[in-house]
Design a protein around this motif. Structure first.
Motif, PDB file in Angstrom:
ATOM      1  N   SER A  45       0.920  -1.286  -0.055  1.00 56.94           N
ATOM      2  CA  SER A  45       0.152  -0.003   0.101  1.00 56.94           C
ATOM      3  C   SER A  45       0.921   1.357   0.027  1.00 56.94           C
ATOM      4  CB  SER A  45      -0.971   0.141   1.343  1.00 56.94           C
ATOM      5  OG  SER A  45      -0.863  -1.042   1.829  1.00 56.94           O
ATOM      6  N   PHE A  46       2.118   1.012  -0.240  1.00 55.90           N
ATOM      7  CA  PHE A  46       2.968   2.372  -0.182  1.00 55.90           C
ATOM      8  C   PHE A  46       2.477   3.598  -1.159  1.00 55.90           C
ATOM      9  CE2 PHE A  46       7.142   0.590   1.052  1.00 55.90           C
ATOM     10  CZ  PHE A  46       6.862   0.418   2.457  1.00 55.90           C
ATOM     11  N   ARG A  47       1.866   3.121  -2.261  1.00 56.69           N
ATOM     12  CA  ARG A  47       1.455   4.158  -3.093  1.00 56.69           C
ATOM     13  C   ARG A  47      -0.110   4.945  -2.903  1.00 56.69           C
ATOM     14  NH1 ARG A  47       4.701   5.859  -7.216  1.00 56.69           N
ATOM     15  NH2 ARG A  47       5.893   4.055  -8.028  1.00 56.69           N
ATOM     16  N   THR A  48      -0.824   4.009  -2.017  1.00 57.61           N
ATOM     17  CA  THR A  48      -2.215   4.428  -1.614  1.00 57.61           C
ATOM     18  C   THR A  48      -2.492   4.538  -0.305  1.00 57.61           C
ATOM     19  OG1 THR A  48      -2.580   1.930  -1.642  1.00 57.61           O
ATOM     20  CG2 THR A  48      -2.951   3.315  -3.852  1.00 57.61           C
ATOM     21  N   PHE A  49      -1.707   4.223   0.574  1.00 55.73           N
ATOM     22  CA  PHE A  49      -2.037   4.402   2.084  1.00 55.73           C
ATOM     23  C   PHE A  49      -2.736   5.489   2.572  1.00 55.73           C
ATOM     24  CE2 PHE A  49       2.342   5.824   2.357  1.00 55.73           C
ATOM     25  CZ  PHE A  49       2.254   6.429   3.517  1.00 55.73           C
ATOM     26  N   ASP A  50      -2.156   6.747   1.809  1.00 51.07           N
ATOM     27  CA  ASP A  50      -2.427   8.221   2.315  1.00 51.07           C
ATOM     28  C   ASP A  50      -3.499   8.970   1.819  1.00 51.07           C
ATOM     29  OD1 ASP A  50      -0.965   8.524   0.235  1.00 51.07           O
ATOM     30  OD2 ASP A  50       0.577   9.741   1.325  1.00 51.07           O
ATOM     31  N   ILE A  51      -4.284   8.103   0.798  1.00 53.04           N
ATOM     32  CA  ILE A  51      -5.229   8.769  -0.007  1.00 53.04           C
ATOM     33  C   ILE A  51      -6.702   7.917   0.234  1.00 53.04           C
ATOM     34  CG2 ILE A  51      -4.000  10.192  -1.623  1.00 53.04           C
ATOM     35  CD1 ILE A  51      -4.209   7.509  -3.522  1.00 53.04           C
ATOM     36  N   ASP A  52      -7.665   8.510   0.042  1.00 50.94           N
ATOM     37  CA  ASP A  52      -8.757   7.717   0.120  1.00 50.94           C
ATOM     38  C   ASP A  52      -9.231   7.075  -1.461  1.00 50.94           C
ATOM     39  OD1 ASP A  52      -9.833   9.954  -1.216  1.00 50.94           O
ATOM     40  OD2 ASP A  52     -11.194  10.606   0.703  1.00 50.94           O
ATOM     41  N   GLY A  53     -10.378   6.671  -1.432  1.00 46.32           N
ATOM     42  CA  GLY A  53     -10.962   6.221  -2.687  1.00 46.32           C
ATOM     43  C   GLY A  53     -11.048   7.078  -3.882  1.00 46.32           C
ATOM     44  N   ASN A  54     -10.950   8.672  -3.367  1.00 45.42           N
ATOM     45  CA  ASN A  54     -11.030   9.394  -4.469  1.00 45.42           C
ATOM     46  C   ASN A  54      -9.852  10.405  -4.608  1.00 45.42           C
ATOM     47  OD1 ASN A  54     -14.176   8.877  -4.844  1.00 45.42           O
ATOM     48  ND2 ASN A  54     -14.321  10.310  -2.920  1.00 45.42           N
ATOM     49  N   GLY A  55      -8.766   9.803  -4.037  1.00 44.51           N
ATOM     50  CA  GLY A  55      -7.686  10.460  -4.418  1.00 44.51           C
ATOM     51  C   GLY A  55      -7.292  11.559  -3.482  1.00 44.51           C
ATOM     52  N   ARG A  56      -8.184  11.945  -2.632  1.00 46.20           N
ATOM     53  CA  ARG A  56      -7.943  12.930  -1.812  1.00 46.20           C
ATOM     54  C   ARG A  56      -6.903  12.340  -0.426  1.00 46.20           C
ATOM     55  NH1 ARG A  56     -12.814  14.707  -3.338  1.00 46.20           N
ATOM     56  NH2 ARG A  56     -13.971  13.359  -1.991  1.00 46.20           N
ATOM     57  N   PRO A  57      -6.149  13.354   0.038  1.00 46.31           N
ATOM     58  CA  PRO A  57      -5.247  12.603   1.413  1.00 46.31           C
ATOM     59  C   PRO A  57      -6.424  12.811   2.340  1.00 46.31           C
ATOM     60  CG  PRO A  57      -5.002  15.184   0.635  1.00 46.31           C
ATOM     61  CD  PRO A  57      -6.003  14.839  -0.449  1.00 46.31           C
ATOM     62  N   ILE A  58      -5.873  11.515   3.211  1.00 52.66           N
ATOM     63  CA  ILE A  58      -6.412  11.488   4.387  1.00 52.66           C
ATOM     64  C   ILE A  58      -5.613  11.690   5.621  1.00 52.66           C
ATOM     65  CG2 ILE A  58      -8.195   9.541   3.407  1.00 52.66           C
ATOM     66  CD1 ILE A  58      -6.344   7.491   4.383  1.00 52.66           C
ATOM     67  N   SER A  59      -6.100  12.179   6.804  1.00 53.51           N
ATOM     68  CA  SER A  59      -5.299  12.151   7.886  1.00 53.51           C
ATOM     69  C   SER A  59      -5.149  11.169   8.906  1.00 53.51           C
ATOM     70  CB  SER A  59      -6.075  13.408   8.451  1.00 53.51           C
ATOM     71  OG  SER A  59      -7.352  13.487   8.529  1.00 53.51           O
ATOM     72  N   TRP A  60      -6.027  10.314   8.864  1.00 51.99           N
ATOM     73  CA  TRP A  60      -6.058   9.132   9.549  1.00 51.99           C
ATOM     74  C   TRP A  60      -5.777   7.918   8.787  1.00 51.99           C
ATOM     75  CZ3 TRP A  60      -5.046   8.727  14.580  1.00 51.99           C
ATOM     76  CH2 TRP A  60      -5.591   9.959  15.354  1.00 51.99           C
ATOM     77  N   ILE A  61      -4.804   7.193   8.888  1.00 50.64           N
ATOM     78  CA  ILE A  61      -4.545   5.962   8.188  1.00 50.64           C
ATOM     79  C   ILE A  61      -5.262   4.882   8.925  1.00 50.64           C
ATOM     80  CG2 ILE A  61      -2.664   4.349   7.476  1.00 50.64           C
ATOM     81  CD1 ILE A  61      -1.105   6.962   7.509  1.00 50.64           C
ATOM     82  N   SER A  62      -5.925   4.224   7.802  1.00 47.39           N
ATOM     83  CA  SER A  62      -6.711   2.787   8.267  1.00 47.39           C
ATOM     84  C   SER A  62      -6.243   1.780   8.201  1.00 47.39           C
ATOM     85  CB  SER A  62      -8.222   2.907   7.716  1.00 47.39           C
ATOM     86  OG  SER A  62      -8.446   1.688   7.565  1.00 47.39           O
ATOM     87  N   ALA A  63      -5.695   0.931   8.951  1.00 44.91           N
ATOM     88  CA  ALA A  63      -5.006  -0.479   9.206  1.00 44.91           C
ATOM     89  C   ALA A  63      -5.955  -1.307   8.377  1.00 44.91           C
ATOM     90  CB  ALA A  63      -4.644  -0.934  10.240  1.00 44.91           C
ATOM     91  N   GLY A  64      -7.020  -1.371   8.665  1.00 43.65           N
ATOM     92  CA  GLY A  64      -8.151  -2.161   8.105  1.00 43.65           C
ATOM     93  C   GLY A  64      -8.315  -2.083   6.698  1.00 43.65           C
ATOM     94  N   ALA A  65      -8.459  -0.568   5.930  1.00 48.76           N
ATOM     95  CA  ALA A  65      -8.268  -0.466   4.501  1.00 48.76           C
ATOM     96  C   ALA A  65      -6.946  -1.089   3.898  1.00 48.76           C
ATOM     97  CB  ALA A  65      -8.520   0.990   4.370  1.00 48.76           C
ATOM     98  N   ILE A  66      -5.829  -0.851   4.607  1.00 48.89           N
ATOM     99  CA  ILE A  66      -4.655  -1.302   4.139  1.00 48.89           C
ATOM    100  C   ILE A  66      -4.599  -2.759   3.836  1.00 48.89           C
ATOM    101  CG2 ILE A  66      -2.121  -1.753   4.618  1.00 48.89           C
ATOM    102  CD1 ILE A  66      -2.196   0.988   5.851  1.00 48.89           C
TER     103      ILE A  66
END
Lengths: 308, 507
Positions: B362-383
């Motif tokens: 998830s290195f490329r995607t861990f800090d964005i949500d489904g719409n490509g916006r940055p997120i402030s809380w990283i979700s281990a579940g989503a990863i």
């Protein structure tokens, strides 16, 4: 010293004399470090070895009244320090630089501890050979009073330069320093070779220390080295691990070190303290000028931990 | 040095166990004196283990060795050399900062304390006259070309009086021309009865062209042996890989000559690793839906070029444009322009080895949500959910998602990196040596993935030292030599001969 007789000529003359005087410990320490680094290991502890060597040499010379026995004792003490460093570093996960720093502090501390009683007494000095007899000018004579250790160092650097190419031992040290794998494939044990190379390097550094206490400045004080052992390590890199380069670089550093006293001797009264910093500034400038963020050092032994 | 005479070597029931793992299972191979024997097998098939047992690096659990028909005990590499057995490794064992002559002399059993170079040079001159290779011995090994180093390795073994040589993938670092020359000369020596050769390889065409006999290993067992003349590539491949399924390459969608140029490199100049030379790329364009291959012997600037494209190396001059906008390989630019990168040795260059498989994927995607916006809380579940899906899709074999990625096999690390890099929109894919050191099925699958990305419209820049791989995948091939692109050919007109000559810098 009356410098007015020869005026400003005193400055280059004093620098020359100073270069010869000040450079000798640099020559020994850097040749020792060159051997160690060529075998693929860095011994930063040579600063401690230098100080301990100075103390040992002085102490033994005071007790036996023979500067040569003092020199021998310093070399043996240096050998022990080097072998200790080499022995610890063969264990897995041991970092040679960290051990070097530890030994630097250990060596200095031990020297201060044992050296207390020797601060007062006077030890016999190592002899010098005068090359200035042809001149009547006392400054020239003073500048050309060359210590035997300087001459030995000069010869040693030529011998080492030759030995790295023309002897089995020299080639083995280079093989081990450049590729542990190749060395093992040849049936050599890199740890043993490095142990011996570090030991020899330590012994040479000890001799450098003996020079400090037995010739110039010629007495034992706790501030006798003021980082010369560390500068010598930097100097090896500047000299690209070449013994002849080490000799030349040591002269350059020695000359820079003599700049402050030389200016003082011709009567410069202000700001000469700044020139006492010349060797340190030179170290910085050389390190900046010869390093680059994008390129590795040419001529560096392949197994050296800083260039890997 | 006495007259050399080839010796024959035979292993009988050689078995090697490491704990519970059987690396070598009762392997008997016979290499008669003066023959050229090939040892085929995939990575991990036990080839290296077998030769290491023969050379005394390992002590086999059971089994015997015969040299010239007599049983011998080989307890160490020293014993092996005393019997005239020598090995040329895949990785060079010459010391780079020493000259050829110094390397030869110091590797001898008895070296005098002080070396009389005049006498040694004379002796070496006499020795070299009897050798089929001509080499400069007064040059530092570091300055020799790979082919010359390989020749020097072989010469070293002969100089030491060895008459049975194990060659471990001797051509992996050579150009096709150099490989032909070196193997041809070695073969002549075996024919003359001076030398016996056991060559580890996985290149069928080399085996067919040079070897007399072949033995094939798979999973530690001998799966076949015979005269090369009686076997075709298919038979050898069947012995080598058994009946595992091999991913088929997608058929190549027709290239569109007017497709958009995605990557454009103009008058690029950057220092190389030594800082003494520089790499210069005058003009390179990669269109959408094509694979542009860059061939070249390692060390000719490909690595530096990739590092510039990956933002790891500053450039002195020139432009890198992706879809017309300047590209400096920042994370934001890579994301906006859909640039993906698969560097060589992915565990080292594209992973954090001690972090988990899930995190690495998830290195490329861990800090964005489904719409490509940055997120402030990283979700281990989503990863975990994201990487579970990719692990499934790309068939990454891992004990669990939370294993460190370093515990995976090479092929699975590469699959995980591919999963990360090929998921989502990919407009530009930069790949370097993607199949180095991987086994047959992983290679086929990874090449199929790259072809699929191309067919889906990605522009692919493929740097590889494996010419076969480039010929299989590329639409156009460039040759990089001495830091510059010196030759370009469309795949239809590509000839191994011409490409090889340009790789060697003979033009």
């Amino acid at each position: 010293m009356d410098a007015t007789e020869i005026g400003l000529w005193g400055v280059p003359l004093a620098i020359l004399g100073g270069a010869i005087r000040v450079s000798t410990p640099f020559i020994f320490v850097s040749l020792g470090e060159a051997i160690t680094e060529r075998s693929g290991r860095i011994n930063l502890g040579l600063e401690g070895t230098l100080v301990f060597g100075a103390m040992t040499a002085y102490g033994v010379a005071v007790m036996t009244n023979s500067p040569w026995l003092g020199l021998l004792a310093a070399a043996l003490a240096g050998l022990c320090f080097g072998l200790f460093h080499g022995w610890i570093c063969k264990f897995r996960g041991v970092n040679d630089i960290a051990i070097g720093i530890a030994l630097m502090l250990f060596g200095s501390g031990l020297a201060f501890f044992f050296g207390k009683p020797f601060i007062k007494p006077k030890a016999p000095n190592l002899p010098a050979i005068s090359f200035g007899g042809w001149s009547d000018i006392p400054q020239v004579q003073a500048a050309l009073d060359v210590n035997v250790l300087f001459l030995i160092g000069a010869v040693l650097s030529v011998i080492l330069w030759w030995a790295f190419r023309n002897t089995r031992a020299g080639l083995i040290v280079r093989v081990v320093g450049d590729s542990s794998d190749a060395a093992r494939a040849m049936g050599l044990n890199p740890d043993t070779v490095r142990l011996l190379a570090t030991g020899v390097g330590g012994a040479l550094a000890g001799i450098g220390g003996a020079y400090l206490s037995l010739y110039y400045p010629g007495s034992w004080t706790e501030r006798i080295s003021s980082g010369q052992g560390l500068m010598a390590v930097a100097l090896v890199i500047f000299a690209r691990w070449n013994p002849l380069g080490c000799f030349a670089a040591a002269l350059l550093f020695g000359g820079a070190g003599a700049l402050g006293p030389a200016l003082q001797s011709v009567g410069v009264t202000q700001g000469y303290y700044l020139f006492y910093a010349a060797p340190y500034i030179l170290t910085l400038i050389i390190m900046i000028a010869t390093s680059s963020p994008t390129r590795s050092l040419a001529g560096a032994p392949g197994e050296l931990s800083i260039t890997k | 040095m006495s007259e050399r005479k080839a010796v024959g070597v035979e292993t009988i029931g050689m078995t090697m166990r490491f704990g519970g793992f059987t690396a070598l299972d009762a392997v008997s191979v016979k290499v008669p004196a003066g023959s050229f024997h090939a040892l085929l097998g995939e990575n991990g098939a036990g080839k290296s283990t077998l030769v290491k047992c023969m050379m005394g690096f390992y002590h086999p659990t059971s089994g015997d060795m015969l040299v010239d028909g007599r049983e011998v005990k080989i307890a160490s590499p020293k014993d092996a050399s005393a019997l005239g057995l020598g090995m040329v490794y895949q990785h060079f064992t010459l010391v780079p900062s020493l000259t050829g002559a110094e390397n030869l002399v110091i590797s001898r059993e008895k070296v005098p304390g002080i070396i009389d170079w005049r006498k040694e040079r004379g002796d070496l001159g006499v020795f070299m006259e009897r050798m089929p290779f001509k080499l400069p011995l007064d040059v530092k090994v570091a300055e020799l070309a790979a082919g010359e180093k390989q020749k020097l390795e072989i010469i070293k073994q002969l100089y030491l009086g060895r008459s049975f040589l194990v060659l471990d993938e001797p051509t992996s670092v050579l150009t096709p021309g150099e490989a032909q020359e070196v193997l041809g000369l070695v073969r002549d020596m075996t024919k003359a009865g001076d030398l016996t050769v056991l060559m580890i390889s996985h290149k069928f065409h080399e085996v067919t062209a040079f070897a007399d006999d072949v033995s094939v290993l798979r999973k530690g067992k001998l799966t076949g042996t015979g005269r090369v003349a009686d076997l075709d590539h298919k038979a050898m491949a069947a012995m080598m890989i058994g009946d595992q399924p091999i991913a088929a390459l997608d058929s190549r969608a027709a290239p569109k000559p007017d497709a958009e140029i995605v990557l454009k490199v103009k008058s690029l100049k950057a220092p190389d690793r030594t800082g003494l030379k520089s790499i210069r790329i005058e003009d390179l364009g990669v269109r959408s839906g094509e694979i542009v291959g860059i061939a070249g012997i390692s060390g000719n600037g490909q690595k530096e070029f990739l590092e510039v494209l990956a933002g790891q190396r500053p450039r002195d001059a020139g432009e890198v444009l992706v879809r017309g906008s300047a590209y400096a390989a920042t994370r934001a630019e890579a994301r906006a322009l859909h640039v993906r990168l698969i560097p060589e040795e992915p565990l080292k260059n594209a992973c954090a080895p001690k972090m988990t498989v899930a995190e690495n994927i998830s290195f490329r995607t861990f800090d964005i949500d489904g719409n490509g916006r940055p997120i402030s809380w990283i979700s281990a579940g989503a990863i975990r959910a994201f990487s579970a899906r990719l692990v499934e899709q790309f068939k990454v074999k891992t004990a669990s998602l939370s294993s460190p990625i370093a515990s995976l096999s090479g092929g699975n690390v590469q699959r995980a990196v591919l999963a990360r890099e090929l998921t989502g929109e990919v407009d530009l894919l930069i790949v370097s040596n993607p199949c180095f050191g991987l086994d047959f099925s992983a290679v086929a699958e990874i090449r199929a993935r790259i072809m699929k990305a191309r067919n889906a419209g990605a522009a692919v820049l493929l740097m590889s030292e494996d010419l076969d791989e480039l010929l299989e995948l590329s639409d156009r091939i460039f040759v990089m030599s001495d830091g510059a692109l010196v030759y370009e050919t469309p795949i239809a007109q590509a000839s191994v001969q011409t490409i090889g000559e340009h790789m060697a810098g003979h033009h």
